[in-house]
Design a protein around this motif. Structure first.
Motif, short mmCIF file in Angstrom:
data_model
loop_
_atom_site.label_atom_id
_atom_site.label_comp_id
_atom_site.label_asym_id
_atom_site.label_seq_id
_atom_site.Cartn_x
_atom_site.Cartn_y
_atom_site.Cartn_z
N TYR A 77 0.71 -1.14 -0.05
CA TYR A 77 -0.02 -0.06 0.12
C TYR A 77 0.97 0.97 0.12
O TYR A 77 1.84 1.37 0.64
N TYR A 95 -3.02 3.93 -2.82
CA TYR A 95 -2.67 2.79 -4.01
C TYR A 95 -2.49 1.44 -3.42
O TYR A 95 -1.83 1.19 -2.50
N ASP A 109 -5.48 -1.59 -7.43
CA ASP A 109 -5.05 -1.02 -8.56
C ASP A 109 -4.12 -1.66 -9.63
O ASP A 109 -4.38 -1.22 -10.80
N THR A 121 3.85 4.87 -8.50
CA THR A 121 3.33 6.01 -7.84
C THR A 121 4.35 7.03 -7.36
O THR A 121 5.48 6.65 -7.62
#
Ligand SMILES: Nc1ccn([C@@H]2O[C@@H]3COP(=O)(O)O[C@H]3[C@H]2O)c(=O)n1
Ligand SMILES: [Zn+2]
Ligand SMILES: [Zn+2]
Length: 245
Positions: free
Chosen positions: A26, A30, A55, A133
């Motif tokens: 995590y 996300y 995701d 990310t």
């Protein structure tokens, strides 16, 4: 960058009291699923986490305890949630995942003819870092597991090593610690016997104390409790628990 890790399962391929060794990583909102074995759908169900809250999925190699749940995941995404999940996969595994694993169950004329019909496929080059990310960077490291089979470990956020399935590679572990700043290792572990395709506890115990302190064991057999208290500085990862690194 603080990441959270939660193992869906910490079991070896044929463990019966633990789910397959699959993880959720995590980064704030996300969620990345690392490997999706046969037991992943059941494990997610027990956690009340539907597939559409994930995701992306990343796979490390093609064995049922790492990819056996992808068919259910992909069908559910397509027919229930009407979308494709992002699939991070080494470029060398893209064709074989479809041709040798998923096509038999998923092929449907004019509807599902290739992997990209059910996943948003993101092929990864090994030894190259990708920012998934702002707070999650991953790099696939080719590692030995089964002769002739492409298999990858993961280096996460320039300091966390996730072995997936591999034979003992002390040179790589020393290299990561000494030159790349690795300070946490999630390492698969065969508790007993000779490690023909896995790394044994005995091999990990042979590492220096400073490295043993970094190691969290995963992918272990049903009799893990017999080994608790006999692993020196090495810790067992617990299925379902959330860790922050
Ligand atoms: N040469 C091999 C190949 C496979 N195996 C077992 O099959 C499992 C497949 O998933 P795994 O998690 O890689 O663990 C492998 C071994 O238990 C094994 O023990 N020896
Ligand atoms: Zn495995
Ligand atoms: Zn394997």
């Amino acid at each position: 960058m603080t990441l959270k890790l939660q193992m869906l399962g910490t079991g070896s391929a044929f463990a019966k009291t633990y789910f397959n060794n699959n993880a959720l990583i995590y980064d704030e909102q996300y969620t990345l699923l690392v490997d999706c074995g046969v037991t992943a759908p059941q494990a997610l169900h027990q956690m009340n986490k539907p597939f559409n809250e994930i995701d992306a999925v990343l796979i490390t190699h093609i064995h049922a305890d790492h990819v056996g749940g992808l068919e259910e995941l992909a069908f559910t995404m397509k027919f229930r949630f009407q979308r494709k999940m992002k699939l991070y996969i080494a470029e060398a595994l893209v064709d074989t995942l479809w041709e040798n694993t998923l096509k038999g169950g998923m092929y449907q004329k004019d509807e599902i003819m290739q992997l990209s019909d059910v996943f948003d496929v993101c092929p990864l080059k090994p030894a190259m870092a990708y920012d998934i990310t702002n707070g999650l960077r991953i790099e696939l490291l080719p590692t030995q597991h089964i002769p002739g089979k492409d298999s990858y470990s993961i280096y996460i956020n320039e300091h966390i090593f996730y072995s997936a399935d591999m034979t003992f590679n002390p040179l790589l572990l020393h290299h990561l610690v000494n030159t790349r700043g690795c300070d946490v290792m999630f390492h698969e572990c065969q508790l007993e016997g000779i490690g023909e395709v896995h790394t044994t506890l005995k091999e990990l115990m042979s590492l220096p104390q400073s490295m043993r302190e970094m190691i969290y064991l995963m992918h272990y057999a049903d009799n893990k409790d017999e080994f608790v208290g006999h692993t020196a500085e090495i810790t067992f990862l617990e299925q379902g628990k959330i860790y922050s690194f």
